[in-house]
Enzyme design. Sequence first.
Site, PDB file in Angstrom:
ATOM      1  N   ASP A  17     -56.185 -75.352 -21.772  1.00 16.51           N
ATOM      2  CA  ASP A  17     -57.138 -75.523 -22.869  1.00 16.51           C
ATOM      3  C   ASP A  17     -58.061 -74.309 -23.008  1.00 16.51           C
ATOM      4  O   ASP A  17     -58.387 -73.654 -22.012  1.00 16.51           O
ATOM      5  CB  ASP A  17     -57.966 -76.789 -22.596  1.00 16.51           C
ATOM      6  CG  ASP A  17     -58.605 -77.341 -23.856  1.00 16.51           C
ATOM      7  OD1 ASP A  17     -58.355 -76.800 -24.944  1.00 16.51           O
ATOM      8  OD2 ASP A  17     -59.367 -78.316 -23.741  1.00 16.51           O
ATOM      9  N   HIS A  34     -53.764 -68.065 -28.654  1.00 16.07           N
ATOM     10  CA  HIS A  34     -52.525 -68.649 -28.131  1.00 16.07           C
ATOM     11  C   HIS A  34     -51.609 -67.553 -27.551  1.00 16.07           C
ATOM     12  O   HIS A  34     -50.958 -67.754 -26.527  1.00 16.07           O
ATOM     13  CB  HIS A  34     -51.788 -69.424 -29.232  1.00 16.07           C
ATOM     14  CG  HIS A  34     -52.539 -70.641 -29.708  1.00 16.07           C
ATOM     15  ND1 HIS A  34     -53.101 -71.545 -28.840  1.00 16.07           N
ATOM     16  CD2 HIS A  34     -52.834 -71.094 -30.960  1.00 16.07           C
ATOM     17  CE1 HIS A  34     -53.710 -72.505 -29.537  1.00 16.07           C
ATOM     18  NE2 HIS A  34     -53.566 -72.250 -30.816  1.00 16.07           N
ATOM     19  N   LEU A 128     -38.501 -72.035  -8.650  1.00 16.45           N
ATOM     20  CA  LEU A 128     -39.517 -72.842  -9.343  1.00 16.45           C
ATOM     21  C   LEU A 128     -38.884 -73.691 -10.453  1.00 16.45           C
ATOM     22  O   LEU A 128     -38.064 -73.198 -11.226  1.00 16.45           O
ATOM     23  CB  LEU A 128     -40.561 -71.898  -9.966  1.00 16.45           C
ATOM     24  CG  LEU A 128     -41.640 -72.564 -10.826  1.00 16.45           C
ATOM     25  CD1 LEU A 128     -42.662 -73.293  -9.954  1.00 16.45           C
ATOM     26  CD2 LEU A 128     -42.340 -71.541 -11.706  1.00 16.45           C
TER      27      LEU A 128
HETATM   28  C1  FPP Z   1     -55.141 -75.642 -26.187  1.00  8.38           C
HETATM   29  O1  FPP Z   1     -56.151 -74.729 -26.548  1.00  8.38           O
HETATM   30  C2  FPP Z   1     -53.850 -74.979 -26.263  1.00  8.38           C
HETATM   31  C3  FPP Z   1     -52.763 -75.430 -26.966  1.00  8.38           C
HETATM   32  C4  FPP Z   1     -52.772 -76.653 -27.774  1.00  8.38           C
HETATM   33  C5  FPP Z   1     -51.528 -74.665 -26.983  1.00  8.38           C
HETATM   34  C6  FPP Z   1     -51.097 -74.159 -25.648  1.00  8.38           C
HETATM   35  C7  FPP Z   1     -50.108 -73.094 -25.839  1.00  8.38           C
HETATM   36  C8  FPP Z   1     -50.019 -71.957 -25.136  1.00  8.38           C
HETATM   37  C9  FPP Z   1     -50.862 -71.636 -23.963  1.00  8.38           C
HETATM   38  C10 FPP Z   1     -49.062 -70.936 -25.490  1.00  8.38           C
HETATM   39  C11 FPP Z   1     -47.640 -71.378 -25.593  1.00  8.38           C
HETATM   40  C12 FPP Z   1     -47.041 -71.782 -24.324  1.00  8.38           C
HETATM   41  C13 FPP Z   1     -45.775 -71.504 -23.948  1.00  8.38           C
HETATM   42  C14 FPP Z   1     -45.249 -72.227 -22.777  1.00  8.38           C
HETATM   43  C15 FPP Z   1     -44.915 -70.516 -24.615  1.00  8.38           C
HETATM   44  P1  FPP Z   1     -56.952 -75.007 -27.880  1.00  8.38           P
HETATM   45  O2  FPP Z   1     -56.232 -74.386 -29.012  1.00  8.38           O
HETATM   46  O3  FPP Z   1     -57.193 -76.475 -28.037  1.00  8.38           O
HETATM   47  O4  FPP Z   1     -58.310 -74.270 -27.602  1.00  8.38           O
HETATM   48  P2  FPP Z   1     -59.768 -74.731 -28.068  1.00  8.38           P
HETATM   49  O5  FPP Z   1     -60.016 -76.077 -27.442  1.00  8.38           O
HETATM   50  O6  FPP Z   1     -60.643 -73.666 -27.513  1.00  8.38           O
HETATM   51  O7  FPP Z   1     -59.750 -74.772 -29.555  1.00  8.38           O
END
Ligand code: FPP
Length: 247
Positions: A17, A34, A128
């Site tokens: 997050d 992201h 892994l």
């Molecule tokens: C949450 O942060 C993150 C996500 C919903 C997406 C997670 C994706 C990645 C880390 C990249 C893709 C992963 C792979 C495995 C290729 P948020 O967007 O909710 O952040 P915020 O709470 O600060 O808005």
Amino acid sequence: MNKVNNILPKHIAIVMDGNGRWAERRNQSRMSGHEAGVKAVEKVIKAAIEKNIKVVTLFAFGIENWGRPAQEVKFLMRLFIKNLYNQSEEFVKNNIQLRVIGDRDRIDPKLQDKINQVQQLTAKNTGLTLIIAFNYSGRWDILQAVRCISQKVQNGEFTTEEISYQHIQDALCLSDLPEPDLFIRTSGELRISNFMLWQFAYTELYFTEVLWPDFDEVTLEEALRVFSLRQRRYGLTGKQIKKATVN
Ligand code: FPP
């Protein structure tokens, strides 16, 4: 010091997050957050291999994430497919077995094909096990398990009265793997957010203020240190656990 559990977790499950906030603090788009999040994923995979962690599960896209702005959803889909293409050789080279869990129904057929291809390519790898939870939610996992069990009852394999915890366990995603020992959520949010609801029954929870793109081997090490100080009691008393550890 009460250092009672100096073993490493076999399975770590992570809610990655804070990508959006990381980007906003830099006056960048959420998408660049992201993208930075993907770099953190690479660092954590490398660190997990070095630490000899057996399983890492990453919550990359929750069923509820479909409600985000269409542009962001599209971007996350593309980012995932791009990384599957880019990383598949690395997975093979590093002996990583990749598995994707979640509801495939709403996923683009092209992405489904790529997921199947990379899963097959890495199926025999023994290092892994990397699980990507994509279009996943803990409630969905339980729902699909209930459907599967109901079908077996209908088929006469066992009766309703005979349904056991083991039947539920067996019908859930990742039933062949150890349940997560350690859950990590970054960015200071103190929630499980519909992640592995059944599997987290005895998982140790660790929350950090660090935003996901800043998570690395050092922050992972700190989570492992905190985990090593926990006493896992599974409903028993501390005294019973100590006695069992000594014997
Ligand atoms: C949450 O942060 C993150 C996500 C919903 C997406 C997670 C994706 C990645 C880390 C990249 C893709 C992963 C792979 C495995 C290729 P948020 O967007 O909710 O952040 P915020 O709470 O600060 O808005």
